[in-house]
Scaffold this active site. Sequence first.
Site, PDB file in Angstrom:
ATOM      1  N   ASP A 102       0.287  -1.035  -0.132  1.00 21.68           N
ATOM      2  CA  ASP A 102       0.291  -0.456   0.294  1.00 21.68           C
ATOM      3  C   ASP A 102       0.101   1.429  -0.166  1.00 21.68           C
ATOM      4  OD1 ASP A 102      -0.490   1.120   2.991  1.00 21.68           O
ATOM      5  OD2 ASP A 102       0.720  -0.803   3.187  1.00 21.68           O
ATOM      6  N   GLY A 154       9.215 -11.269  -1.452  1.00 21.42           N
ATOM      7  CA  GLY A 154      10.876 -10.540  -0.800  1.00 21.42           C
ATOM      8  C   GLY A 154      12.395 -11.515  -0.115  1.00 21.42           C
ATOM      9  N   ASP A 171       7.928  -5.478   6.935  1.00 23.72           N
ATOM     10  CA  ASP A 171       6.264  -5.322   6.886  1.00 23.72           C
ATOM     11  C   ASP A 171       5.985  -7.068   6.367  1.00 23.72           C
ATOM     12  OD1 ASP A 171       4.353  -5.034   7.140  1.00 23.72           O
ATOM     13  OD2 ASP A 171       3.721  -2.497   5.486  1.00 23.72           O
TER      14      ASP A 171
END
Length: 292
Positions: A102, A154, A171
Site C-alpha cells: 500500500d 522479498g 512489513d
Amino acid sequence: MTERNSLSGFKKDENGVVWIWNYVGNAKIKIGYKVKKLLHHEQSKYQQISVVDSDGFGRILVLDGTPQISTFDGFIYNEMICHVPIVTHENPKRVAMIGGGDCGNAREAMKYKGLEQIDVIEIDEKVTEICHKWLTPSAVYEKDKRFKIIHKDGFEWIKENKNQYDVLIIDRPDPVGPGKKLFEPDFYEFVYDCLTDDGVVAFQSGSPYYNTSTLRRTFQNLREKFPIVRTYLVSIPLFPCGIWSFTLASKKWDPLQADLSKLEFQSTEYITPEVFKAAFALPTYIQEILDD
C-alpha cells in the site's frame, strides 16, 4: 452480496448486512467488521484482494478475507514501523521495505530529506495497483525520485542484495502462504547480510497476546545475529485484541539512545518523541515472553 467461496471472510447476516469475520484461533475470538460497500474484489496470482468501505475504519484492504490496514487508523502502523528504525540510525541514506504494497510506510519515509533511496519490494503487483486506486494515490510518490517499487518475492530479492541498505523495514504478512518464508531462520541471516555495517531493521512481530510464538521466535532469531534487539509496542484498533508488536535489531545504534530531535513528527498523527520512548516500555507479561 451473499456468502460465496470467491469472497473469503464475507458473510451476510439475517438482516442483510454484510460483515467481514476474522477468526483468531489462538485468542479464541471472532471479530466482525461491518461493511457498507464492496469497492473492489479480485483474485491475484497470490491471494484474494478486496477493498471495502466501512463505518468504523473507512476503507479497508482485505487479503484472503483478513483486514490488513484501513484509512482511519493505518497511520498508526505505518508511522511506528517506519519512523522508529529510521530515527534510530544516525545517518541513514538507503531504505528498503519488504511488503507494505500500500506504500503507506514509504510515504512516511519520504518525510526524511536525508534519505537518498526508498525501495519497496512487494510480491503482488495487484496489491500495489489496487491500493494506489483506493487507499494511497500514486500521486503521493510520482514526484519523489527517491522512490522505487520492485515487484518481486522479498525472500528472493534479499538474497541478491548484500551490504546495501542502512535501514530495512520488514512489513511481512501472517506466516502462511508465500509470506511463511519471511519467518524462517535463513531469512534473518539474509536480512543481516543485506544491511550495511551499522544497519538497522524493524520487523512486524505480531500480537504479544495471541501471537506469542511469533514474537518469541522473532526476538530469539534476531538475538542470534544482532548485538542490539528491542521490542516495542503499539495500539492498533483494527487488529484483534488491539495491541501489536514490532521488533528492532541493530548492528550499532540503540533506539533508547536515539536523537529524537531528528524525528519528523510535525505531520504525524501518532508518533511523537514521547510515544517513541514509551513504546519500548514493556509490561511484565511481554518481557517474560522474550525471556522465555
